[in-house]
Design a protein around this motif. Structure first.
Motif, short mmCIF file in Angstrom:
data_model
loop_
_atom_site.label_atom_id
_atom_site.label_comp_id
_atom_site.label_asym_id
_atom_site.label_seq_id
_atom_site.Cartn_x
_atom_site.Cartn_y
_atom_site.Cartn_z
N HIS A 123 0.77 -1.23 0.08
CA HIS A 123 -0.03 0.03 0.01
C HIS A 123 0.82 1.19 0.01
O HIS A 123 1.95 1.18 0.56
CB HIS A 123 -0.81 -0.03 1.26
N LYS A 153 -5.31 -0.18 -1.21
CA LYS A 153 -3.93 0.14 -1.78
C LYS A 153 -3.41 1.45 -1.48
O LYS A 153 -2.14 1.71 -1.68
CB LYS A 153 -3.99 -0.09 -3.30
N ARG A 155 -3.68 4.92 1.50
CA ARG A 155 -4.20 5.14 2.77
C ARG A 155 -4.83 6.66 2.85
O ARG A 155 -5.66 7.00 3.32
CB ARG A 155 -3.15 5.10 3.83
#
Length: 335
Positions: A123, A153, A155
């Motif tokens: 991510h 994927k 934040r």
């Protein structure tokens, strides 16, 4: 002033996040400037992490992906200690030729997956929409970015070098955590509209190029000091022969003020920016550990109100000669 290894960096906020007051820009590690030593660049990233830096900034166009690969190698084994920020939106061909700005859904998704692979992570902490083309529907780009957040994927979503109006439109689609724009003593354009709208909406500010692409280090007296011809600053109006000569005048007063506090010019410039608010995180770029230490020391400097005013007065906006970019790129920023 030397860095104090035992003193933790102050804490700042970007949206709801709390993080150390200074990040690390990784542009010079792989592209646009003189060729950096990859081993020293990786060591610089690791030293930054050891010194408490968490925000590490790169982009998919840096070194045509080499910047992301290098950063991924440098943070291996330390992923849980950092916030990785990369960007999408500027398109270059395999020879490095700039093709334009994109924000369509398919492009964003494809580039995100490619960035994840190069970085070797599952991510991205910050995914930054890189600029906006004139007339671009930022709603499409931010809708695609919001999908990536939902899928785990990405934040946090950010914007780079856009107008206050575009910030409002994007924020209506999905919360913007931070806006990353050039901000320094000789690039203060965001202060009029972008900074106020960010503060109105609770959006943090990541100050890129806080040392004026090296000018505010005081080490660039002529074009010869820029190094090889491939250094992209040779093509920037502010570093052109006539403008660069006139811009030297702003450094004389800064040198005097810095010497009075036992600081370097770079540290004084960074200290001024650090004290523009607790929602501002500068990301000075370097590929060398000695420059990293010099920059980090500035986060610990306290300037009095009179000193802050004197620093700003030493570099009035009208004293800076030349645009930040050549005309074809100036049309693509702040849209």
């Amino acid at each position: 002033m030397k860095a104090d290894d035992g003193t933790p960096l102050p804490v700042r906020r970007l949206g709801d996040l709390r993080l150390p007051a200074q990040g690390l820009g990784c542009l010079s590690m792989t592209s646009f400037y003189a060729r950096a030593d990859p081993a020293e660049a990786r060591a610089t990233v690791r030293r930054a992490i050891d010194r408490g830096v968490t925000l590490l900034d790169t982009a998919d166009v840096q070194g045509l992906g080499e910047g992301e690969r290098l950063l991924g190698e440098a943070v291996a084994g330390r992923r849980d200690r950092v916030l990785i920020s990369t960007k999408v939106g500027l398109e270059r061909d395999q020879e490095g030729e700039f093709l334009g700005v994109r924000g369509d859904r398919g492009y964003i998704r494809q580039r995100c997956h490619a960035s994840l692979r190069r970085l070797g992570v599952d991510h991205l902490d910050f995914y930054v929409k890189h600029w906006a083309a004139p007339g671009e529907r930022i709603e499409e780009a931010f809708g695609a970015l919001a999908e990536l957040v939902t899928e785990g994927k990405v934040r946090h979503l950010c914007l780079s070098e856009v107008s206050a109006a575009t910030i409002r439109r994007a924020h209506a689609v999905h919360p913007v955590t931070a806006v990353q724009s050039e901000w320094s003593l000789w690039s203060r354009g965001i202060e009029a509209e972008v900074v106020p709208v960010c503060r109105e909406l609770g959006i943090g500010i990541i100050a890129s190029c806080p040392l004026g692409r090296g000018f505010l280090t005081g080490s660039i007296g002529s074009a010869a000091d820029l190094g090889p011809a491939q250094d992209f600053r040779h093509g920037l109006p502010r570093f052109g022969h006539a403008n660069l000569a006139r811009n030297q005048a702003v450094l004389a007063a800064l040198r005097h003020l810095a010497a009075s506090r036992d600081l370097t010019v770079a540290q004084l410039a960074l200290a001024w920016l650090h004290q523009q608010g607790d929602d501002v995180v500068p990301i000075p770029g370097t590929a060398r550990r000695d420059h990293l230490e010099e920059n980090l020391a500035a986060a610990l400097v306290e300037l009095t109100p009179d000193e802050r005013q004197a620093v700003a007065a030493a570099v009035p906006p009208e004293a800076v000669h030349g645009d930040r970019y050549p005309p074809f790129l100036m049309r693509l920023v702040d849209n």
